[in-house]
Design a protein around this motif. Structure first.
Motif, PDB file in Angstrom:
ATOM      1  N   ASP A 180       0.858  -1.183   0.000  1.00 26.31           N
ATOM      2  CA  ASP A 180       0.000   0.000   0.000  1.00 26.31           C
ATOM      3  C   ASP A 180       0.899   1.240   0.000  1.00 26.31           C
ATOM      4  O   ASP A 180       1.242   1.785   1.045  1.00 26.31           O
ATOM      5  CB  ASP A 180      -0.879  -0.059   1.267  1.00 26.31           C
ATOM      6  CG  ASP A 180      -1.870   1.092   1.355  1.00 26.31           C
ATOM      7  OD1 ASP A 180      -1.702   2.104   0.653  1.00 26.31           O
ATOM      8  OD2 ASP A 180      -2.811   0.954   2.154  1.00 26.31           O
ATOM      9  N   THR A 181       1.278   1.668  -1.214  1.00 26.23           N
ATOM     10  CA  THR A 181       2.307   2.713  -1.301  1.00 26.23           C
ATOM     11  C   THR A 181       1.864   4.056  -0.719  1.00 26.23           C
ATOM     12  O   THR A 181       2.676   4.769  -0.156  1.00 26.23           O
ATOM     13  CB  THR A 181       2.763   2.918  -2.762  1.00 26.23           C
ATOM     14  OG1 THR A 181       1.609   2.960  -3.579  1.00 26.23           O
ATOM     15  CG2 THR A 181       3.655   1.789  -3.209  1.00 26.23           C
ATOM     16  N   GLN A 182       0.574   4.381  -0.836  1.00 31.43           N
ATOM     17  CA  GLN A 182       0.134   5.667  -0.276  1.00 31.43           C
ATOM     18  C   GLN A 182       0.268   5.665   1.250  1.00 31.43           C
ATOM     19  O   GLN A 182       0.787   6.610   1.842  1.00 31.43           O
ATOM     20  CB  GLN A 182      -1.311   5.966  -0.653  1.00 31.43           C
ATOM     21  CG  GLN A 182      -1.809   7.231   0.051  1.00 31.43           C
ATOM     22  CD  GLN A 182      -3.147   7.686  -0.458  1.00 31.43           C
ATOM     23  OE1 GLN A 182      -3.291   8.062  -1.617  1.00 31.43           O
ATOM     24  NE2 GLN A 182      -4.147   7.659   0.405  1.00 31.43           N
ATOM     25  N   ARG A 183      -0.184   4.571   1.871  1.00 25.43           N
ATOM     26  CA  ARG A 183      -0.092   4.479   3.326  1.00 25.43           C
ATOM     27  C   ARG A 183       1.372   4.518   3.781  1.00 25.43           C
ATOM     28  O   ARG A 183       1.725   5.210   4.736  1.00 25.43           O
ATOM     29  CB  ARG A 183      -0.754   3.184   3.808  1.00 25.43           C
ATOM     30  CG  ARG A 183      -0.868   3.102   5.320  1.00 25.43           C
ATOM     31  CD  ARG A 183      -1.339   1.737   5.750  1.00 25.43           C
ATOM     32  NE  ARG A 183      -2.715   1.464   5.377  1.00 25.43           N
ATOM     33  CZ  ARG A 183      -3.758   1.733   6.169  1.00 25.43           C
ATOM     34  NH1 ARG A 183      -3.578   2.296   7.332  1.00 25.43           N
ATOM     35  NH2 ARG A 183      -4.970   1.448   5.771  1.00 25.43           N
ATOM     36  N   ILE A 184       2.209   3.775   3.061  1.00 25.41           N
ATOM     37  CA  ILE A 184       3.625   3.728   3.451  1.00 25.41           C
ATOM     38  C   ILE A 184       4.279   5.101   3.275  1.00 25.41           C
ATOM     39  O   ILE A 184       5.024   5.563   4.137  1.00 25.41           O
ATOM     40  CB  ILE A 184       4.381   2.655   2.642  1.00 25.41           C
ATOM     41  CG1 ILE A 184       3.765   1.269   2.906  1.00 25.41           C
ATOM     42  CG2 ILE A 184       5.865   2.652   2.981  1.00 25.41           C
ATOM     43  CD1 ILE A 184       4.253   0.191   1.974  1.00 25.41           C
ATOM     44  N   THR A 185       3.962   5.754   2.156  1.00 21.55           N
ATOM     45  CA  THR A 185       4.547   7.085   1.919  1.00 21.55           C
ATOM     46  C   THR A 185       4.168   8.040   3.043  1.00 21.55           C
ATOM     47  O   THR A 185       5.023   8.750   3.583  1.00 21.55           O
ATOM     48  CB  THR A 185       4.079   7.644   0.556  1.00 21.55           C
ATOM     49  OG1 THR A 185       4.491   6.738  -0.462  1.00 21.55           O
ATOM     50  CG2 THR A 185       4.670   9.015   0.284  1.00 21.55           C
ATOM     51  N   GLU A 186       2.887   8.039   3.427  1.00 21.74           N
ATOM     52  CA  GLU A 186       2.460   8.958   4.486  1.00 21.74           C
ATOM     53  C   GLU A 186       3.114   8.630   5.824  1.00 21.74           C
ATOM     54  O   GLU A 186       3.534   9.529   6.560  1.00 21.74           O
ATOM     55  CB  GLU A 186       0.939   8.949   4.606  1.00 21.74           C
ATOM     56  CG  GLU A 186       0.331   9.672   3.416  1.00 21.74           C
ATOM     57  CD  GLU A 186      -1.186   9.695   3.387  1.00 21.74           C
ATOM     58  OE1 GLU A 186      -1.806   9.090   4.277  1.00 21.74           O
ATOM     59  OE2 GLU A 186      -1.728  10.323   2.471  1.00 21.74           O
ATOM     60  N   ALA A 187       3.238   7.333   6.120  1.00 19.45           N
ATOM     61  CA  ALA A 187       3.881   6.948   7.376  1.00 19.45           C
ATOM     62  C   ALA A 187       5.376   7.305   7.341  1.00 19.45           C
ATOM     63  O   ALA A 187       5.945   7.748   8.344  1.00 19.45           O
ATOM     64  CB  ALA A 187       3.689   5.455   7.621  1.00 19.45           C
TER      65      ALA A 187
END
Ligand code: WAQ
Ligand code: MG
Length: 285
Positions: A180-187
């Motif tokens: 989940d690249t969006q979640r990982i990027t935000e984290a």
């Protein structure tokens, strides 16, 4: 530069009943207990990027799997100062197959980071509790004492973002993996800001999303370490803990985390999947 924040919520049953009773007392804005949080996000943008960002946040608020909001608050705030420009932490994923293995890895990572076993216990107990904070708990690395000013809310990290250039560089590094690249990027943006705070020794994060079972450990020394199966699926327990050095100026740290604007403009390596021992080896431990 501008900070845009989005928050979507819907009324709980109690709030609906109160609204019909006394509409004139209901002031917009403040989040009440019975307001159910649906989604939130934020970023830092130049003026020309504002319209597109607003469109994105609005679409995102309306499409969240947690439900349909009845209120979306978008805040567009001029930054009082130029954001600090940072390189995101290097990312690795440790091979981990169960919550008990995850616990062992977290314990090892904390120990290697100079966090006492009593501070580690405070944090792990906190992350297992039913009532998750909206923000992060602050735990002193030696004494294990909790020092966040508001223990029910925790500290909310804010004023952070990533340039579109750095965001696409990250996407490229993570491409082709089923993650989940969006979640990982935000984290990763958040963890990079937190680790850039000189008074922070390390962070642990577990999502409160019942379907999302990968958490992370982060520090300047070991980077952003993804830990799969950090919790069992179906549990909505989670949270964040930031370990502070015992001599930290807590007020200054909180101010930095909440208010100092930070923009990720460069990215670091994705090391891929490895064992904890390979990770320690990589960082010459
Ligand atoms: N500041 C401080 N704490 C926060 C913030 C914030 N801005 N946002 C959330 N938290 C705390 C709060 O206690 C939440 O319950 C908890 O963190 C988890 O938040 O690489 O999705 O948004 O695959 O559920 C990690 C990604 C995902 C791991 C984390 O967190 C990976 C995630 P969530
Ligand atoms: Mg969540």
């Amino acid at each position: 530069m501008w900070n845009i924040r989005m928050r979507a919520s819907k009324k709980g049953k109690r709030q609906k009943a109160e609204d019909t009773k006394q509409d004139f007392h209901n002031t917009a804005g403040a989040q009440t207990d019975s307001e159910i949080h649906i989604s939130g996000a934020e970023g830092i943008y130049s003026e020309s990027e504002i319209p597109a960002a607003l469109l994105n946040y609005t679409k995102r608020a309306l499409a969240h799997t947690r439900g349909r909001p009845d209120k979306i608050v978008l805040t567009i705030e001029a930054l009082g100062q130029k954001p600090l420009s940072l390189r995101s932490l290097p990312v690795a994923t440790v091979k981990c197959i169960s919550p008990s293995e995850a616990k062992q890895y977290i314990t090892d990572l904390l120990q290697e980071s100079g966090i006492s076993s009593s501070a580690a216990k405070t944090a792990l107990d906190l992350l297992k509790r039913k009532n998750t904070l909206r923000g992060a708990a602050l735990v002193l690395a030696a004494s294990g004492k909790r020092v966040e000013p508001d223990a029910l809310r925790g500290v909310r990290v804010s004023r952070l973002g990533i340039t579109s250039h750095a965001a696409s560089a990250l996407l490229k590094k993570m491409a082709g993996r089923r993650i989940d690249t969006q979640r990982i990027t935000e984290a990763l943006i958040l963890a990079t800001k937190v680790s850039s705070c000189k008074q922070v020794a390390a962070e642990i994060c577990i999502s409160d999303n019942p379907d999302y079972t990968t958490g992370y450990f982060a520090s300047r020394r070991f980077g952003y370490v993804r830990i799969p199966h950090i919790k069992r699926a179906g549990s909505s327990r989670g949270g964040r803990v930031f370990f502070l050095k015992d001599d930290a100026d807590v007020g200054a740290a909180v101010h930095y985390l909440e208010k100092t604007p930070v923009l990720i403009s460069k990215t670091d390596k994705y090391l891929g999947e490895l064992s904890l021992y390979e990770l320690f080896d990589h960082y010459h431990k």
